[in-house]
Design a protein around this motif. Structure first.
Motif, PDB file in Angstrom:
ATOM      1  N   ASN A  16       0.834  -1.200   0.000  1.00 57.85           N
ATOM      2  CA  ASN A  16       0.000   0.000   0.000  1.00 57.85           C
ATOM      3  C   ASN A  16       0.872   1.254   0.000  1.00 57.85           C
ATOM      4  N   HIS A  17       0.860   1.999  -1.109  1.00 64.78           N
ATOM      5  CA  HIS A  17       1.652   3.218  -1.247  1.00 64.78           C
ATOM      6  C   HIS A  17       0.804   4.482  -1.108  1.00 64.78           C
ATOM      7  N   TYR A  18      -0.429   4.332  -0.661  1.00 63.56           N
ATOM      8  CA  TYR A  18      -1.318   5.482  -0.476  1.00 63.56           C
ATOM      9  C   TYR A  18      -0.676   6.452   0.508  1.00 63.56           C
ATOM     10  N   LYS A  19      -0.637   7.741   0.166  1.00 66.36           N
ATOM     11  CA  LYS A  19       0.090   8.709   0.982  1.00 66.36           C
ATOM     12  C   LYS A  19      -0.561   8.964   2.343  1.00 66.36           C
TER      13      LYS A  19
ATOM     14  N   ASP B  80      -9.803   1.948  -8.593  1.00 72.76           N
ATOM     15  CA  ASP B  80      -8.523   1.632  -7.963  1.00 72.76           C
ATOM     16  C   ASP B  80      -7.754   0.666  -8.844  1.00 72.76           C
TER      17      ASP B  80
ATOM     18  N   ASN C  89       1.381  -3.803  -6.179  1.00 70.89           N
ATOM     19  CA  ASN C  89       1.568  -2.421  -5.738  1.00 70.89           C
ATOM     20  C   ASN C  89       0.276  -1.626  -5.952  1.00 70.89           C
ATOM     21  N   TYR C  90      -0.142  -0.945  -4.907  1.00 67.27           N
ATOM     22  CA  TYR C  90      -1.321  -0.086  -4.973  1.00 67.27           C
ATOM     23  C   TYR C  90      -0.914   1.335  -4.609  1.00 67.27           C
ATOM     24  N   PHE C  91      -1.214   2.281  -5.507  1.00 67.71           N
ATOM     25  CA  PHE C  91      -0.814   3.670  -5.291  1.00 67.71           C
ATOM     26  C   PHE C  91      -1.985   4.606  -5.019  1.00 67.71           C
ATOM     27  N   GLY C  92      -3.180   4.231  -5.405  1.00 69.56           N
ATOM     28  CA  GLY C  92      -4.327   5.098  -5.147  1.00 69.56           C
ATOM     29  C   GLY C  92      -5.420   4.905  -6.172  1.00 69.56           C
TER      30      GLY C  92
END
Length: 247
Positions: free
Chosen positions: A84-87, A124, A131-134
């Protein structure tokens, strides 16, 4: 031994029983009551419980589960096999992330675009390397129809018309239908094109209450061969997460 999986959404609460990866039973409630939960507890030998909720208020029946089980409250910080790369992970809806986890669990090694048709439409993307960025959030189908009526003085409140297949409306009612439904169709196509432009192989996974309707909107598009409908994707993601959590 079974897993009890609960998804408390904006509109409905879904409760399911899984034996491993197989869903044995699922029920949907406008507002789940203690008796509804008790029916699952008495009829199944439950070992694990996982809950995802988007609501801030606490349901009265949760204490029953907490007294008997070590309940996993799923959120975007729970290790579930997706990077999870969500900021701002603390603001990421549990249902959105569970759907991403479900997509990766069902179709590992693939690029998966996940589109949720619920109160809001969510977009999404999780790549083949997990990899999940948003993603993106926009008003849902019913919300759009209600907004047209609520924020105007004279426009009527309509509902979705699955038989509508015109480029534009020829009166006020069909003009609203065209604006809402064609608007969503063009939005779907635009987001899909943008999200998968660098992916050589991909799936478009539709889930939620309007998933069948969205499939209809896209049936004649170039994306139709890549569409997979998973109405219980969030529940399957939650079940995958609790199995991963207890490995």
């Amino acid at each position: 031994m079974a897993n009890l999986v609960i998804d408390i959404g904006n509109t409905f609460t879904k409760v399911a029983i899984f034996d491993g990866g197989h869903m044995l039973r699922v029920e949907q409630y406008d507002d789940a009551e203690q008796a509804d939960v008790n029916s699952f507890l008495t009829n199944y030998n439950i070992e694990k419980v996982v809950i995802a909720t988007v609501k801030t208020e606490r349901q009265s029946w949760l204490h029953i589960l907490e007294a008997r089980f070590n309940v996993l409250y799923f959120n975007s910080l729970v290790p579930a096999g997706v990077n999870n790369h969500y900021k701002t992970p603390q603001t990421l809806g549990a249902d959105r992330f569970a759907a991403v986890v479900g997509a990766h669990h069902l179709y590992p090694g693939n690029n998966n675009m996940v589109i949720g048709g619920g109160t809001c439409i969510t977009y999404d993307y999780v790549d083949a390397d997990a990899n999940y960025f948003g993603g993106s959030i926009s008003p849902g189908l019913k919300m759009r129809y209600k907004a047209v009526n609520y924020y105007t003085a004279a426009l009527p409140l309509l509902s979705a018309d699955e038989g509508f297949n015109e480029a534009y409306g020829h009166d006020t009612r069909t003009a609203i239908t065209s604006g809402v439904q064609n608007g969503i169709k063009y939005e779907l196509k635009g987001f899909i094109e943008n999200y998968i432009k660098t992916a050589k192989e991909y799936n478009i996974i539709l889930h939620g209450g309007d998933s069948i309707f969205f499939d209809t909107l896209l049936k004649n598009s170039i994306f139709a061969p890549y569409i997979k409908i998973e109405p219980y994707l969030v529940l399957k993601g939650l079940n995958a997460a609790i199995q991963k959590h207890n490995d």
